[in-house]
Design a protein around this motif. Structure first.
Motif, PDB file in Angstrom:
ATOM      1  N   GLN A 262       1.442  -0.893  -0.355  1.00 35.28           N
ATOM      2  CA  GLN A 262      -0.502  -0.042  -0.164  1.00 35.28           C
ATOM      3  C   GLN A 262       1.324   1.263   0.172  1.00 35.28           C
ATOM      4  O   GLN A 262       0.139   2.377  -0.372  1.00 35.28           O
ATOM      5  CB  GLN A 262      -1.206   0.385   1.167  1.00 35.28           C
ATOM      6  CG  GLN A 262      -1.923   1.010   1.373  1.00 35.28           C
ATOM      7  CD  GLN A 262      -2.753   1.487   0.248  1.00 35.28           C
ATOM      8  OE1 GLN A 262      -4.020   0.364   0.555  1.00 35.28           O
ATOM      9  NE2 GLN A 262      -3.220   2.333  -0.671  1.00 35.28           N
ATOM     10  N   LEU A 263       1.768   1.328   0.498  1.00 35.20           N
ATOM     11  CA  LEU A 263       3.324   2.071   0.254  1.00 35.20           C
ATOM     12  C   LEU A 263       3.314   2.876  -0.381  1.00 35.20           C
ATOM     13  O   LEU A 263       4.534   3.643  -0.570  1.00 35.20           O
ATOM     14  CB  LEU A 263       3.916   2.389   1.874  1.00 35.20           C
ATOM     15  CG  LEU A 263       2.396   2.664   4.075  1.00 35.20           C
ATOM     16  CD1 LEU A 263       4.389   1.583   4.445  1.00 35.20           C
ATOM     17  CD2 LEU A 263       2.389   3.918   3.662  1.00 35.20           C
ATOM     18  N   ALA A 264       3.715   1.459  -0.469  1.00 29.86           N
ATOM     19  CA  ALA A 264       4.951   1.320  -2.766  1.00 29.86           C
ATOM     20  C   ALA A 264       4.757   2.356  -3.283  1.00 29.86           C
ATOM     21  O   ALA A 264       6.112   3.469  -3.917  1.00 29.86           O
ATOM     22  CB  ALA A 264       5.343   0.067  -3.466  1.00 29.86           C
ATOM     23  N   PRO A 265       3.685   2.697  -3.607  1.00 26.68           N
ATOM     24  CA  PRO A 265       3.469   3.716  -4.881  1.00 26.68           C
ATOM     25  C   PRO A 265       3.368   5.351  -4.674  1.00 26.68           C
ATOM     26  O   PRO A 265       4.121   6.456  -5.319  1.00 26.68           O
ATOM     27  CB  PRO A 265       1.487   3.669  -4.694  1.00 26.68           C
ATOM     28  CG  PRO A 265       1.184   2.780  -4.741  1.00 26.68           C
ATOM     29  CD  PRO A 265       1.826   1.924  -3.259  1.00 26.68           C
ATOM     30  N   LEU A 266       3.644   4.951  -2.731  1.00 28.37           N
ATOM     31  CA  LEU A 266       4.173   7.035  -2.358  1.00 28.37           C
ATOM     32  C   LEU A 266       5.924   6.652  -2.544  1.00 28.37           C
ATOM     33  O   LEU A 266       6.329   7.822  -3.106  1.00 28.37           O
ATOM     34  CB  LEU A 266       3.769   6.704  -0.913  1.00 28.37           C
ATOM     35  CG  LEU A 266       2.733   6.672  -0.391  1.00 28.37           C
ATOM     36  CD1 LEU A 266       1.870   6.467   1.041  1.00 28.37           C
ATOM     37  CD2 LEU A 266       1.726   7.542  -1.316  1.00 28.37           C
TER      38      LEU A 266
END
Length: 387
Positions: A262-266
């Motif tokens: 969930q955090l990876a695209p950030l």
């Protein structure tokens, strides 16, 4: 043409109101009795999380702040309170969807995709439409650079049902990050003490501790493998694996890699101001908070399908066949599987084995992949956004 557009709007508000009235006439409103109990037990200073079999079955799992939300409805006759309660949550989600910077046609697509799950939540007299709305509004106020107000919606969601805390992710999109931080601290303090207006400070503080312990116990009771079949909760990715596979696995086995994804695209900092990227990230958050919660049940999926609807309207036009296939999978496997269209034993199977969560899990993984790989070209997606 205008009258045709009024049909989904009327359905959106009239159907939940009718549901509230029907539950009153049938005297089937245990959840509503639990909610009212939060208010009355808070002012009487009796434990908010104990069993009260003379009043209702099951226990409360909402925070002390919830007493102030249910208070205006609690003092009304039940026939009126129930109708206004279900209509209120439909209204809050409707207003949140109107804040999305999308063209009118796409607005109605979102409404229609969400309508069945709105009814499922209304039939359970749940607050979930407002939970999804709070997450959307926490993003909207960041986008509008109203960073004093944005964390208010995050904190309301967190102090009522915890789910809303995921809205803190939108802090990264803020252009006034320090203002957001001190505003979040301010609102957390205000909402923490607000229930003390109708109860004693010592009891409210104790209630927060009791709430924590009740959530821990509830979470542990939901983390069961095949022995959890029949439990109406844990309709999640974890429940799907545990119940179909019979594995006794901790939530952390799923949540840690899920959170990392969930955090990876950030890490794509250059896209933080890209509206399509932000809308897709909002969609992924709305789905994530449901499919990675062992407390998720059938009525919670109005939050996830709101995310699916937003994801769908961010796709390229004409919409590809595989996108349509995923949407149909969600509409049938998640939304309609909870309705009388399916025989009772089929509906129960979708819950008992957490199959209802599967379509949203597929969309979430797809959305994360697109967030990581897509260029999110605004030029290619002009049909989505307002002019």
């Amino acid at each position: 043409m205008r009258r045709k557009k009024d049909i989904p709007r009327l359905l959106w508000f009239i159907l939940p109101a009718l549901v509230g009235l029907i539950h009153f006439l049938r005297k089937e409103y245990n959840n509503y009795a639990i909610y009212k109990g939060v208010f009355y037990h808070l002012i009487k200073e009796t434990n908010l999380y104990s069993l009260y079999p003379a009043e209702y079955f099951d226990t409360n799992h909402y925070g002390p702040l919830f007493a102030l939300i249910i208070m205006p409805f609690s003092v009304l006759p039940d026939y009126l309170g129930l109708v206004l309660w279900t209509t209120f949550h439909a209204f809050v989600l409707y207003k949140a969807i109107t804040t999305l910077p999308i063209k009118e046609a796409n607005f109605w697509i979102v409404i229609l995709i969400c309508l069945v799950d709105l009814m499922t939540s209304s039939h359970n007299l749940q607050v979930n439409p407002s939970v999804g709305a709070l997450i959307i509004l926490s993003w909207y106020f960041v986008r509008k650079e109203k960073d004093f107000w944005a964390p208010l919606f995050v904190m309301i969601g967190a102090f009522v049902k915890l789910y809303g805390i995921v809205g803190l992710a939108f802090w990264l999109f803020s252009k006034h990050k320090f203002k957001y931080i001190y505003s979040a601290v301010f609102w957390a303090a205000v909402l923490f003490v607000l229930p003390m207006l109708i109860s004693s400070p010592s009891f409210v503080v104790q209630s927060y501790s009791d709430w924590y312990h009740s959530l821990v116990e509830k979470n542990l009771s939901n983390q069961t493998g095949s022995s959890g079949i029949g439990n109406m909760q844990d309709v999640s990715l974890m429940g799907l694996v545990r119940r179909l596979g019979g594995f006794e696995l901790s939530n952390l086995v799923f949540i840690v890699p899920g959170l990392l994804l969930q955090l990876a695209p950030l890490v794509r900092f250059s896209l933080y101001n890209n509206l399509v990227f932000q809308l897709r990230y909002l969609a992924s958050i709305l789905i994530f908070v449901v499919i990675f919660s062992s407390s998720s049940e059938s009525s919670t999926f109005i939050v996830a399908t709101s995310g699916v609807a937003i994801w769908f309207i961010t796709q390229e036009y004409p919409v590809k066949r595989w996108v349509w296939a995923l949407l149909i999978l969600v509409l049938v496997g998640t939304s309609l599987s909870a309705t009388d269209i399916f025989p009772y034993h089929v509906r129960q199977m979708f819950i008992n084995y957490s199959i209802k969560a599967f379509p949203c899990c597929v969309v979430w993984f797809t959305c994360i992949y697109q967030l990581l790989k897509d260029k999110h070209s605004l030029q290619d997606k002009k049909w989505i956004l307002q002019d």
